[in-house]
Scaffold this motif. Structure first.
Motif, PDB file in Angstrom:
ATOM      1  N   ILE A 127       2.177  -0.913  -7.634  1.00  0.00           N
ATOM      2  CA  ILE A 127       1.421  -1.896  -6.859  1.00  0.00           C
ATOM      3  C   ILE A 127       1.410  -3.248  -7.566  1.00  0.00           C
ATOM      4  N   LEU A 176      -1.163  -8.481  -2.039  1.00  0.00           N
ATOM      5  CA  LEU A 176      -2.330  -7.646  -1.757  1.00  0.00           C
ATOM      6  C   LEU A 176      -3.591  -8.236  -2.369  1.00  0.00           C
ATOM      7  N   LEU A 196       0.827  -1.202   0.000  1.00  0.00           N
ATOM      8  CA  LEU A 196       0.000   0.000   0.000  1.00  0.00           C
ATOM      9  C   LEU A 196       0.863   1.254   0.000  1.00  0.00           C
TER      10      LEU A 196
END
Length: 318
Positions: free
Chosen positions: A302, A317, A242
């Protein structure tokens, strides 16, 4: 005949799945109702504004609107990379983000591990409250505190330096100190709040693991290395990914309160530049292109970080 049976089975399976989902929704309907404000928040403030990103490809005019403004394609993006002022600002943003990732990210983990070893619960609660209280202060207040502490005339830091015969230093007036001040103030303000997440992850570890380790003669340090850190690793990975996604999003107010003409060479980042060029100078299309570029880079970071994390640790994630 076989094809008809297969289609019938698929239809029955789809019907049964839909029925199961509807029963699940009816059973947990209060949770869905509670989620409505969060969904509306993201729809109104996150997804609907995405349509405004179209002005990044226009010569936007506030009087003509998005429909009436002239389309210029990728001209704003070309201007962004050709503009001599933008590349140093991008470098500042990357360096400050990297420093924050290297120095600030591990601090909540270390604090959580240290607090977890404290056996006096009253002392533990007091320390935990003291370290996360700065999170509730605005950056304007934090900026005022830091300016007062580092003041060349009345600041405690320069007072201590004077005891060793060192001349007062105007820390906020020199380029060499601004990045350290930005990262250090962020550590003081937010590290305690991040510690709460890791303490919650540590609290979920089953006590039997520690009891078995003690019976085997493992020291506290060995228990931390072999039990605590591996068990909270999924939480560490998620928070790390994050933060990577927000790598270029260091925060406007966090920098703006410390920025001045004397330290802007090393202190100005993309967010403050967008404010100055977009809102003050009214270059809306140009700064929208910069914001869109920053968002795309964050998304790519990400995705790449998640893939690397899954290959190395098996955690990700998504």
């Amino acid at each position: 005949m076989a094809a008809k049976l297969e289609r019938s089975e698929q239809a029955l399976y789809t019907f049964a799945t839909r029925g199961h989902r509807w029963r699940f929704v009816r059973k947990y309907w209060p949770l869905y109702v509670l989620s409505i404000p969060g969904i509306l928040y993201f729809l109104i403030f996150r997804y609907i504004p995405l349509f405004g990103s179209a002005i990044a490809f226009q010569d936007y005019n506030v009087f003509k609107g998005i429909k009436g403004s002239e389309w210029v394609g990728l001209d704003n993006f070309k201007r962004m990379f050709q503009y001599a002022e933008f590349l140093p600002i991008l470098r500042n943003t990357i360096l400050i983000g990297l420093y924050d990732l290297v120095f600030a990210f591990p601090v909540p983990i270390l604090l959580a591990l240290l607090l977890n070893e404290v056996r006096a619960m009253l002392y533990k609660r007091i320390v935990q409250t003291v370290v996360y209280m700065p999170h509730f202060l605005s950056w304007v207040i934090v900026g005022g505190i830091v300016v007062g502490v580092l003041s060349p005339s009345t600041g405690i830091v320069n007072h201590l330096l004077s005891l060793f015969g060192i001349e007062p230093i105007y820390f906020l007036g020199e380029n060499g100190f601004i990045r350290t001040i930005l990262v250090g103030s962020g550590i003081w303000k937010d590290s305690g709040w991040g510690t709460i997440i890791y303490l919650a992850a540590i609290a979920s570890i089953h006590p039997d693991l520690y009891e078995a380790a003690q019976m085997d003669g493992a020291s506290r340090w060995r228990q931390i290395r072999s039990i605590t850190i591996p068990c909270i690793m999924p939480t560490i990975v998620i928070l790390f990914l994050l933060q990577i996604g927000n790598f270029l999003d260091f925060g406007f107010e966090r920098v703006f309160v410390f920025l001045n003409p004397l330290n802007s060479d090393n202190g100005e980042i993309i967010d403050t530049y967008v404010y100055r060029a977009g809102l003050v100078d009214r270059q809306y299309s140009y700064t929208t292109a910069i914001g869109l570029f920053k968002s795309v880079v964050g998304l790519l970071l990400i995705v790449i970080g998640n893939k690397l994390s899954r290959r190395v640790s098996g955690e990700g994630l998504y």
